[in-house]
Design a protein around this motif. Structure first.
Motif, PDB file in Angstrom:
ATOM      1  N   LEU A 317       0.770  -1.111  -0.008  1.00 30.65           N
ATOM      2  CA  LEU A 317      -0.147   0.021  -0.098  1.00 30.65           C
ATOM      3  C   LEU A 317       0.813   1.304  -0.048  1.00 30.65           C
ATOM      4  CD1 LEU A 317      -2.920   0.570  -0.156  1.00 30.65           C
ATOM      5  CD2 LEU A 317      -3.105   0.434   2.419  1.00 30.65           C
ATOM      6  N   LYS A 318       2.007   1.277   0.734  1.00 26.82           N
ATOM      7  CA  LYS A 318       3.017   2.321   0.693  1.00 26.82           C
ATOM      8  C   LYS A 318       3.437   2.651  -0.693  1.00 26.82           C
ATOM      9  CE  LYS A 318       4.701   2.267   5.668  1.00 26.82           C
ATOM     10  NZ  LYS A 318       5.583   1.818   6.248  1.00 26.82           N
ATOM     11  N   ALA A 319       3.855   1.459  -1.291  1.00 30.08           N
ATOM     12  CA  ALA A 319       4.283   1.664  -2.753  1.00 30.08           C
ATOM     13  C   ALA A 319       3.356   2.206  -3.580  1.00 30.08           C
ATOM     14  CB  ALA A 319       4.950   0.186  -2.945  1.00 30.08           C
ATOM     15  N   GLU A 320       2.059   1.723  -3.190  1.00 28.35           N
ATOM     16  CA  GLU A 320       1.031   2.636  -4.087  1.00 28.35           C
ATOM     17  C   GLU A 320       1.103   4.028  -4.018  1.00 28.35           C
ATOM     18  OE1 GLU A 320      -0.352   1.035  -6.581  1.00 28.35           O
ATOM     19  OE2 GLU A 320       0.123  -0.896  -6.271  1.00 28.35           O
ATOM     20  N   GLY A 321       1.621   4.590  -2.864  1.00 28.71           N
ATOM     21  CA  GLY A 321       1.713   5.965  -2.755  1.00 28.71           C
ATOM     22  C   GLY A 321       0.896   6.477  -1.426  1.00 28.71           C
TER      23      GLY A 321
END
Ligand SMILES: *Cc1c(COP(=O)(O)O)cnc(C)c1O
Length: 409
Positions: A317-321
């Protein structure tokens, strides 16, 4: 082909999230005004804030303190909780909820939380009551309001005090009434990460004038109202705020209503969008919560169904921004402080003559909380101040991860 951003796919939330804290010329002017007045200490601004914030939460009296932590300690003392008394607390909270109890030589007793609300479970509170129990500290987790009807009823039946840890719930309302004075008294924090902030600070709210005066005394060196300055009645401390904090809090308070509404509206969009995604469990509103002020937007992940660990989900989810995290990663009683064993002053009050026995926290088990710390993640409150379209990006990101969970295995 990869769909998830963590594997090099496109980001679902390409968005510039609001920063926290938020301030403008109003805050700047208020601080400079205090500076130039030369009146820097615990005066008009602090008083004005105490009155305005108490009114905002529908309480009669407000007594500020240096932090939420010290406000909890002062409130416990003012409620008459003393050495060897038991105080029932949830394990899914910040350390201060329990450490404040220990600091006044009382014993925190953990009651489990309800997995649907993340707040203390009144049934388990009832099971944990003994003849030593003096108080209950419900935490309005993330701004969700604990079941105050049941808790007040239980407290009345057993002659206990209810101290709300309202350190996540500025603006929350239960059946139309603000948190903080739903029980005997309640405590809020104004630490930098909180929805209302002056870097550090706290307040105790109550409708009980005598209790408010006792709190005032504990926070102001044990002084008596209208009594000589160097006459001290209680073993208090210095928990006073400065006028700089008072001025900043007034400026921040002027935006709280609007921000609370934006957060609640955006959280409503998230609830709508996330609740039907297989593998996601939202924290659904109790209709008695007439306003839910979100300090966080927590939701649970069905790890069995998705077949991954929560940390993996968060990384994706963090990688999704998105700005999110795990939050409390263990029940409080699993902290080293509670797990150590021994005798002597440093282990008081956990094993000392006041308590008349030894409490062994290694035997405590709150099974719902132990599951919640494994499968819950938090979206931070500043995210909820973004535009509505950003909420749809979050929903898309979560959906994308659930649809493509095989990529994470
Ligand atoms: C922040 C917080 C506190 C303590 O507040 P401080 O002002 O940081 O001392 C207490 N309880 C909860 C649930 C909190 O989140």
């Amino acid at each position: 082909m990869t769909n998830l951003a963590i594997n090099g796919g496109p980001k679902a939330c390409d968005y510039k999230w609001p920063k926290w804290p938020i301030w403008d010329e109003t805050d700047k002017k208020a601080l400079i005004e205090v500076l130039e007045s030369g009146e820097w200490w615990y005066g008009k601004k602090v008083r004005e804030f105490e009155e305005k914030f108490a009114a905002f939460q529908d309480a009669k009296f407000g007594v500020t303190a240096s932090s939420g932590t010290t406000a909890l300690e002062a409130a416990l003392l003012a409620l008459g909780v003393g050495a060897g008394d038991e105080v029932i607390v949830p394990p899914y909270t910040f350390m201060a909820t329990a450490s404040a109890v220990l600091r006044i030589n009382a014993i925190p007793i953990f009651a489990d939380i309800d997995g649907n609300t993340l707040c203390i479970d009144p049934d388990d509170v009832e099971r944990k009551i003994t003849d030593k129990t003096k108080a209950i500290i419900p935490v309005h987790l993330a701004g969700y309001v604990a079941d105050m009807d049941r808790l007040n009823e239980i407290a009345k039946k057993h002659d206990l005090s209810v101290l709300e840890d309202a350190c996540h719930s500025w603006g929350s309302r239960w059946k139309g009434k603000g948190t903080g004075a739903l029980g005997h008294c309640g405590v809020f924090s104004f630490q930098a990460s909180k929805n209302l902030n002056s870097a550090e600070g706290g307040i105790i709210l109550t409708n009980d004038e005598e209790l408010a005066e006792t709190c005032r005394s504990y926070t102001n060196c044990g002084r008596g109202k209208g009594k000589p300055w160097y006459e001290h009645y209680l073993l208090g401390s210095n928990l006073r705020l400065t006028e700089f904090q008072g001025a900043l809090l007034l400026a921040q308070l002027s935006r709280l209503e609007e921000q609370t509404q934006i957060r609640e509206t955006n959280a409503g969009i998230l609830n709508e969008g996330l609740r039907n995604i297989p593998g996601i469990i939202t924290i659904e509103n109790d209709p008695r919560i007439t306003r839910r002020a979100y300090h966080l937007y927590p939701f649970r992940v069905d790890l069995k169904k998705l077949g991954i660990k929560c940390d993996k989900f968060i990384d994706a989810l963090k990688a999704e921004g998105l700005s999110c995290g795990k939050g409390y990663d263990r029940p409080l009683y699993k902290n080293p402080l509670f797990q150590r064993k021994g005798e002597g002053p440093e282990f008081c009050p956990m094993s000392c003559p006041y308590y008349g026995g030894e409490i062994d926290y290694s035997k405590v088990s709150c099974t719902v909380c132990e599951q919640v710390v494994e499968d819950t993640l938090w979206i931070y409150h500043s995210v909820l101040l973004a535009e509505a379209k950003a909420m749809h990006m979050i929903i898309d990101a979560v959906k994308k991860i659930c649809d493509n969970v095989a990529e994470l295995k």
